[in-house]
Enzyme design. Structure first.
Site, PDB file in Angstrom:
ATOM      1  N   GLU A 157      56.739 -14.149  29.689  1.00 46.48           N
ATOM      2  CA  GLU A 157      55.533 -13.407  29.279  1.00 46.48           C
ATOM      3  C   GLU A 157      54.308 -14.319  29.278  1.00 46.48           C
ATOM      4  O   GLU A 157      54.307 -15.400  28.698  1.00 46.48           O
ATOM      5  CB  GLU A 157      55.688 -12.710  27.917  1.00 46.48           C
ATOM      6  CG  GLU A 157      54.529 -11.760  27.594  1.00 46.48           C
ATOM      7  CD  GLU A 157      54.235 -10.746  28.703  1.00 46.48           C
ATOM      8  OE1 GLU A 157      53.469 -11.102  29.614  1.00 46.48           O
ATOM      9  OE2 GLU A 157      54.768  -9.619  28.646  1.00 46.48           O
ATOM     10  N   ASP A 178      54.823  -5.828  31.211  1.00 42.51           N
ATOM     11  CA  ASP A 178      53.814  -4.810  30.893  1.00 42.51           C
ATOM     12  C   ASP A 178      53.692  -3.783  32.011  1.00 42.51           C
ATOM     13  O   ASP A 178      52.685  -3.100  32.137  1.00 42.51           O
ATOM     14  CB  ASP A 178      52.467  -5.491  30.633  1.00 42.51           C
ATOM     15  CG  ASP A 178      52.005  -6.343  31.806  1.00 42.51           C
ATOM     16  OD1 ASP A 178      52.668  -6.297  32.870  1.00 42.51           O
ATOM     17  OD2 ASP A 178      50.996  -7.059  31.660  1.00 42.51           O
TER      18      ASP A 178
HETATM   19  O1  AHR Z   1      54.456 -13.418  32.518  1.00 41.46           O
HETATM   20  C1  AHR Z   1      53.943 -12.809  33.664  1.00 41.46           C
HETATM   21  C2  AHR Z   1      53.497 -11.410  33.396  1.00 41.46           C
HETATM   22  O2  AHR Z   1      52.376 -11.406  32.568  1.00 41.46           O
HETATM   23  C3  AHR Z   1      54.433 -10.500  32.680  1.00 41.46           C
HETATM   24  O3  AHR Z   1      55.487 -10.005  33.461  1.00 41.46           O
HETATM   25  C4  AHR Z   1      53.508  -9.398  32.297  1.00 41.46           C
HETATM   26  O4  AHR Z   1      53.973  -8.675  31.194  1.00 41.46           O
HETATM   27  C5  AHR Z   1      52.193 -10.100  32.041  1.00 41.46           C
HETATM   28  O5  AHR Z   1      51.170  -9.468  32.753  1.00 41.46           O
END
Ligand code: AHR
Ligand code: AHR
Length: 485
Positions: free
Chosen positions: A207, A282
């Site tokens: 994340e 996300d």
């Molecule tokens: O960590 C990379 C990305 O960042 C994740 O998959 C996403 O949730 C956020 O936009």
């Protein structure tokens, strides 16, 4: 035995086991996945040919004959009910379908053989995603887990995020450490997360960062890995995690990182336990990749357990058989062809171009030479995948039919990966029984379709007006003949 029998004997049992190609337990004979067909919306479940065996691809072929088919559910074989279904909208992106749902994968786009038997993987085009936000038994908080997946090491991009693994339960970015998923590709465009060479790399999506090692920026020990079939592993436990990988068709696994957690909110972890395939946590949905099988475990698997899992994967004998990528009347590289529409409105119309616009025009042997040339195309080996084809304009050498915003255009080959992939199409037996249908390599739910005399790549019942189900099979079927010019 299957990979999950091996994990269980190592004391780290599978809590999710997903595959459209084979059973992941020696005794598993339940459903592997569900498909839905375009003709009537009916669904059917596809299981293995025998307990522990390869998927029954012939059952899919017969259910989906003469129409389109999508993978609607990838069942969890572990008994935890952690099935993957169409991903809902998330914090970063809503999918293109009603309610903001992501697209589903074509059931036909990733054919392979396992021990000689045909099976189909899950080809994730951009905007495609699967998810389970109410999973049971997966790691939460700083809990321990392991994951492996088999990917197509030649199918990737630089967009967030082709992931498989543990993510947020609300499809939103709830902060650093709220995910722990396997990522495969060339990074998310943010400049974070690279290994050596030009990629693709196996990284951990933790994340707000794709991690190739302790620092998110660069770990030279994380190599470019582009075997046709890649075994990719991420595992994590309190203040310890690892990236491992190898060739899914031979040899052993290597460790690309094993050590402490990064700082900045990643130690301890705050895993939430949802399961994603094909998107970021996300629901960032710009990435592409192909998934064949993968599992999540409870507990941190030992390297020796993973060595046995890799041996099991190698013994499954994944092979890329390019003859499975096309069907119908054969095309010959170097020949020049014309393509006639088969919808009853339009049987004197051929695929042509006017400048950069690809359209249909009425053409005959008495047409002017310029029009005949506009309706003539030279068959080339697929720029983006040599199993398929590209189509070069006879009157504009160096320019090819490509899609852009889902419309077909004539464009000069700029040498880019995106152009090559946009200009690659895989002929299938015509969906209406005549000639060929031309599936987009990069968006394989989509086929060349004439619609109001323009050409698109259209999905049967998709989000655009030109995706209409009315006359779909006729509009996507073209008879190939020797070219007018
Ligand atoms: O960590 C990379 C990305 O960042 C994740 O998959 C996403 O949730 C956020 O936009
Ligand atoms: O046609 C769909 C996409 O639109 C293509 O892949 C890309 O070139 C454009 O943005």
């Amino acid at each position: 035995a299957g990979p999950c029998d091996i994990y269980a004997s190592g004391g780290t049992p599978c809590v999710a086991a997903h595959s459209t190609t084979r059973a992941l337990y020696g005794a598993y004979s339940g459903s592997l996945y569900q498909v839905s067909r375009g003709s009537d919306g009916a669904t059917t479940n596809i299981g293995p040919l025998s307990a522990g065996g390869v998927a029954n691809a012939a059952a899919q072929d017969s259910f989906c004959a003469g129409t389109t088919c999508l993978i609607t559910t990838i069942y969890d074989q572990s008994g935890h009910g952690n099935h993957l279904t169409q991903a809902p909208p998330g914090g970063a992106a809503s999918g293109p379908l009603p309610g903001g749902f992501d697209n589903l994968a074509s059931a036909f786009a990733a054919p392979v053989r396992l021990n000689g038997q045909k099976a189909y993987g899950v080809f994730i085009a951009p905007t495609t995603g699967y998810r389970n936000n109410a999973a049971n038994g997966t790691a939460t908080g700083d809990g321990s887990e392991g994951m492996y997946a088999i990917f197509d090491g030649t199918h990737y991009n630089t967009a967030c995020c082709f992931d498989y693994g543990n993510a947020e339960t609300n499809s939103r970015d709830t902060g650093n450490g709220h995910m722990e998923a396997i990522y495969f590709g060339t990074g998310d465009g943010s400049g974070r997360g690279t290994g050596s060479g030009s990629g693709p790399w196996i990284m951990a999506d933790l994340e707000n960062g794709l991690f190739s090692g302790l620092s998110p920026i660069n770990n030279p020990a994380d190599p470019t890995i582009n075997f046709r079939f890649v075994t990719a592993i991420i595992k994590g436990e309190p203040n310890q995690w690892a990236i491992r990988g190898g060739d899914a068709t031979s040899g052993t696994l290597s460790t690309f990182y094993s050590g402490a957690r990064p700082s900045g909110g990643y130690n301890p972890m705050s895993k939430e336990g949802a399961i994603i395939l094909g998107t970021g946590g996300d629901n960032s949905d710009g990435a592409q990749g192909t998934f064949y099988e993968g599992v999540m475990t409870s507990g941190y698997p030992s390297d020796s357990t993973e060595a046995s899992v890799q041996a099991n994967i190698v013994a499954a004998k994944y092979v890329y058989d390019i003859s499975l990528m096309t069907s119908g009347p054969a095309l010959t590289v170097g020949s020049s062809i014309s393509l006639r529409a088969t919808t009853s409105c339009c049987t004197t119309r051929y695929i042509a171009h006017t400048g950069a616009t690809v359209n249909t025009q009425v053409v005959s042997s008495s047409s002017a030479t310029a029009l005949k040339q506009q309706a003539s195309w030279t068959v080339r080996t697929g720029l983006g995948n040599s199993a398929c084809f590209s189509f070069e304009s006879v009157d504009t050498p160096g320019s090819f039919i490509r899609h852009s915003n889902f419309q077909l255009m004539l464009g000069a080959n700029d040498g880019s990966k995106l152009f090559h992939e946009d200009a690659t199409f895989c002929p299938q037996a015509g969906l209406n029984g005549q000639g060929n249908s031309f599936r987009s390599w990069s968006y394989p739910t989509r086929y060349w379709r004439h619609f109001n005399a323009l050409l698109y790549i259209a999905a049967n019942g998709g989000e655009h007006e030109f995706d209409s189900t009315t006359l779909f099979n006729d509009d996507v079927s073209f008879v190939v003949s020797a070219s007018f010019a």
